[in-house]
Scaffold this active site. Structure first.
Site, PDB file in Angstrom:
ATOM      1  N   HIS A  92       0.850  -1.199   0.000  1.00  0.00           N
ATOM      2  CA  HIS A  92       0.000   0.000   0.000  1.00  0.00           C
ATOM      3  C   HIS A  92       0.877   1.237   0.000  1.00  0.00           C
ATOM      4  CE1 HIS A  92       0.875  -0.618   4.256  1.00  0.00           C
ATOM      5  NE2 HIS A  92       0.349   0.570   4.572  1.00  0.00           N
ATOM      6  N   HIS A  94       1.417   3.913   1.930  1.00  0.00           N
ATOM      7  CA  HIS A  94       2.005   4.629   3.057  1.00  0.00           C
ATOM      8  C   HIS A  94       3.532   4.648   2.951  1.00  0.00           C
ATOM      9  CE1 HIS A  94      -1.757   4.198   5.834  1.00  0.00           C
ATOM     10  NE2 HIS A  94      -1.876   5.171   4.950  1.00  0.00           N
ATOM     11  N   ASP A  96       6.046   4.536   4.930  1.00  0.00           N
ATOM     12  CA  ASP A  96       6.922   3.596   5.635  1.00  0.00           C
ATOM     13  C   ASP A  96       7.003   2.247   4.924  1.00  0.00           C
ATOM     14  OD1 ASP A  96       4.169   3.455   6.515  1.00  0.00           O
ATOM     15  OD2 ASP A  96       4.798   2.049   8.066  1.00  0.00           O
ATOM     16  N   HIS A  97       6.165   2.034   3.916  1.00  0.00           N
ATOM     17  CA  HIS A  97       6.227   0.827   3.087  1.00  0.00           C
ATOM     18  C   HIS A  97       6.700   1.125   1.662  1.00  0.00           C
ATOM     19  CE1 HIS A  97       3.969  -1.887   5.883  1.00  0.00           C
ATOM     20  NE2 HIS A  97       3.656  -0.706   6.374  1.00  0.00           N
TER      21      HIS A  97
END
Length: 289
Positions: A92, A94, A96-97
């Site tokens: 996804h 976001h 941090d990913h």
């Protein structure tokens, strides 16, 4: 409603901060922990290196933050496997990913694939639920898991393990973001993953869940129902705003995560309003229906 019991409490999972930088989870999968711990990311973001041993190829799932030390750790795993990266998959959008997806894809000459065009980039691949990706000497099934975010995907491996991103966490429970998160979709996605009969859940944050993955998914479902009842009880007791509801329902949770709790609360109130159980007022208030 009784407080649901988290089955992980008796599993002896690693303590917060105790996850190793790299770990071989199974022949197909190595986990590399990014150095971005926080109350929301737990130990940090888990990047997964996936590929059949001896294939000379791997796929990266959720490269995480564009951090030089994290990149060095991932490249060390590639070198140990004598493998090149042939794709970067992202659960996804976001940061941090997904932050490292495009720069690392360019560095490794590997296409990026995700449900969102913003993440995949102009030369990337848009993924759809139900696809099977023959990559790195194995096959990876794309599973639609919207709810945490609208574009959330999970990836099922041939071993039966499921890389679940932020849909399920190794510790605690996931946030349903607001306004794009959707509690109804999230619950449906939990059931979808449960029906796969996963042998393990490899989470976006926290330790892997291997003892009884189905029990964790069932706990997540019961936990959501319990939160709904807590909100209804707090409203009946006089709470009339999201802030008041969070202060009541999440009183035992550190205040630093209350903003995330407010997101899940707003998303849950949207569901309860659609169910006809609460009324949302024009001034941001809420009351029992």
């Amino acid at each position: 409603m009784a407080v649901p019991t988290d089955p992980r409490a008796s599993w002896g999972l690693p303590a917060p901060g105790a996850l190793p930088r790299t770990a071989e989870l199974e022949p197909l999968v190595t986990r590399v922990l990014a150095p971005n711990p926080s109350p929301m990311t737990l130990d940090g973001t888990n990047t997964y290196v996936v590929g059949a041993p001896g294939s000379g190829q791997v796929v990266l799932v959720d490269p995480g933050p564009d951090d030089p030390a994290h990149l060095a750790a991932v490249e060390a795993v590639l070198a140990a496997r004598a493998a090149r990266c042939v794709a970067v998959l992202v659960t996804h959008h976001h940061g941090d990913h997904a932050e490292a997806a495009l720069p690392w894809g360019a560095r490794l000459d590997a296409p990026v694939a995700a449900a969102s065009g913003d993440v995949a980039g102009p030369d990337g691949r848009l993924l759809a639920p139900g696809e099977r990706l023959p990559l790195a000497g194995t096959a990876i099934d794309v599973v639609g898991t919207p709810g945490h975010t609208a574009d959330h995907l999970a990836f099922r491996l041939e071993s039966g393990a499921v890389l679940v991103g932020d849909h399920v966490l190794g510790r605690g429970t996931s946030v349903v973001t607001h306004p794009e998160g959707d509690v109804v979709a999230y619950l449906e996605s939990l059931r979808r993953v449960h029906d796969l009969g996963p042998s393990a859940l490899y989470c976006g944050h926290g330790p892997e869940l291997t003892t009884d993955p189905g029990a964790v998914l069932e706990y997540y479902l019961v936990h959501r129902a319990h939160r709904e009842q807590q909100l209804l009880d707090a409203l009946a007791a006089g709470a009339g705003s999201v802030d008041e509801l969070v202060a009541s329902v999440y009183a035992d949770v550190p205040r630093e995560v209350w903003p995330a709790a407010a997101q899940s609360t707003r998303a849950t109130l949207d569901k309860l309003a659609a169910d006809g159980r609460v009324e949302l007022t024009g001034d941001g208030g809420v009351r029992p229906a």
